[in-house]
Design a protein around this motif. Sequence first.
Motif, PDB file in Angstrom:
ATOM      1  N   UNK A  52      39.365  -4.603   8.122  1.00 27.14           N
ATOM      2  CA  UNK A  52      38.098  -5.461   7.488  1.00 27.14           C
ATOM      3  C   UNK A  52      36.903  -4.613   7.043  1.00 27.14           C
ATOM      4  N   UNK A  53      35.899  -5.333   6.395  1.00 22.23           N
ATOM      5  CA  UNK A  53      34.947  -4.716   6.113  1.00 22.23           C
ATOM      6  C   UNK A  53      33.845  -4.358   7.244  1.00 22.23           C
ATOM      7  N   UNK A  54      34.234  -5.284   8.474  1.00 22.10           N
ATOM      8  CA  UNK A  54      33.610  -5.050   9.805  1.00 22.10           C
ATOM      9  C   UNK A  54      34.251  -4.122  10.884  1.00 22.10           C
ATOM     10  N   UNK A  55      35.566  -3.515  10.403  1.00 25.42           N
ATOM     11  CA  UNK A  55      36.247  -2.260  11.141  1.00 25.42           C
ATOM     12  C   UNK A  55      37.223  -3.115  11.776  1.00 25.42           C
ATOM     13  N   UNK A  56      37.674  -4.251  11.915  1.00 25.05           N
ATOM     14  CA  UNK A  56      38.689  -4.796  12.542  1.00 25.05           C
ATOM     15  C   UNK A  56      39.809  -4.272  11.903  1.00 25.05           C
ATOM     16  N   UNK A  57      40.895  -4.161  12.824  1.00 29.30           N
ATOM     17  CA  UNK A  57      42.203  -3.389  12.281  1.00 29.30           C
ATOM     18  C   UNK A  57      43.235  -4.553  12.701  1.00 29.30           C
ATOM     19  N   UNK A  58      44.229  -4.248  11.865  1.00 23.31           N
ATOM     20  CA  UNK A  58      45.481  -5.359  12.035  1.00 23.31           C
ATOM     21  C   UNK A  58      46.837  -4.597  11.667  1.00 23.31           C
ATOM     22  N   UNK A  59      47.976  -4.779  12.322  1.00 27.84           N
ATOM     23  CA  UNK A  59      49.243  -4.135  11.991  1.00 27.84           C
ATOM     24  C   UNK A  59      50.279  -4.803  11.978  1.00 27.84           C
ATOM     25  N   UNK A  60      51.260  -4.646  11.149  1.00 28.97           N
ATOM     26  CA  UNK A  60      52.596  -5.382  11.018  1.00 28.97           C
ATOM     27  C   UNK A  60      53.269  -4.739  12.429  1.00 28.97           C
ATOM     28  N   UNK A  61      54.093  -5.827  13.097  1.00 32.77           N
ATOM     29  CA  UNK A  61      54.632  -5.518  14.023  1.00 32.77           C
ATOM     30  C   UNK A  61      55.672  -4.209  14.208  1.00 32.77           C
ATOM     31  N   UNK A  62      56.019  -4.075  12.988  1.00 29.45           N
ATOM     32  CA  UNK A  62      57.224  -2.791  12.662  1.00 29.45           C
ATOM     33  C   UNK A  62      56.436  -1.710  12.875  1.00 29.45           C
ATOM     34  N   UNK A  67      51.248   3.550  13.751  1.00 26.07           N
ATOM     35  CA  UNK A  67      50.355   3.957  12.335  1.00 26.07           C
ATOM     36  C   UNK A  67      49.141   3.462  12.877  1.00 26.07           C
ATOM     37  N   UNK A  68      48.259   4.150  12.119  1.00 26.06           N
ATOM     38  CA  UNK A  68      46.583   3.863  12.625  1.00 26.06           C
ATOM     39  C   UNK A  68      46.190   3.787  11.191  1.00 26.06           C
ATOM     40  N   UNK A  69      45.399   2.689  10.946  1.00 29.48           N
ATOM     41  CA  UNK A  69      44.277   2.671   9.685  1.00 29.48           C
ATOM     42  C   UNK A  69      42.715   3.403  10.200  1.00 29.48           C
ATOM     43  N   UNK A  70      42.451   3.884   9.303  1.00 33.97           N
ATOM     44  CA  UNK A  70      40.959   4.315   9.632  1.00 33.97           C
ATOM     45  C   UNK A  70      40.097   4.419   8.002  1.00 33.97           C
ATOM     46  N   UNK A  71      38.821   4.562   8.185  1.00 30.63           N
ATOM     47  CA  UNK A  71      37.983   4.787   7.113  1.00 30.63           C
ATOM     48  C   UNK A  71      36.964   5.672   7.151  1.00 30.63           C
TER      49      UNK A  71
END
Length: 113
Positions: A52-62, A67-71
Amino acid sequence: QVQLVESGGGLVQAGGSLRLSCAVAGSVSSIPAMGWYRQAPGKERELVARITSGGTRNYANSVKGRFTISRDIAKNMVYLQMSSLKPDDTAVYYCNMLGTGVRGQGTQVTVSS
């Protein structure tokens, strides 16, 4: 006009890692909520990770735990670090600006067994 350009896909053996990059180009003052989708042949499109714009990360269970999302806000970049890859992760991965319909051209990830 905003454009998203992905890079970093390729062929990797099972258990390996890849990092996908998404460059956010155009008139954007800040990076809004972003996500990575994937589409495999014969399968439904899947949102694998979002930030999210605030930095909250969510992932699919799979992909959770692998995996790690970052910006990088200063560089207008979004990344997807993928580890412990499995053949089931094979797909075209798309970077998306969530809620806007803007997405990149996709990058192919192929995981061999």
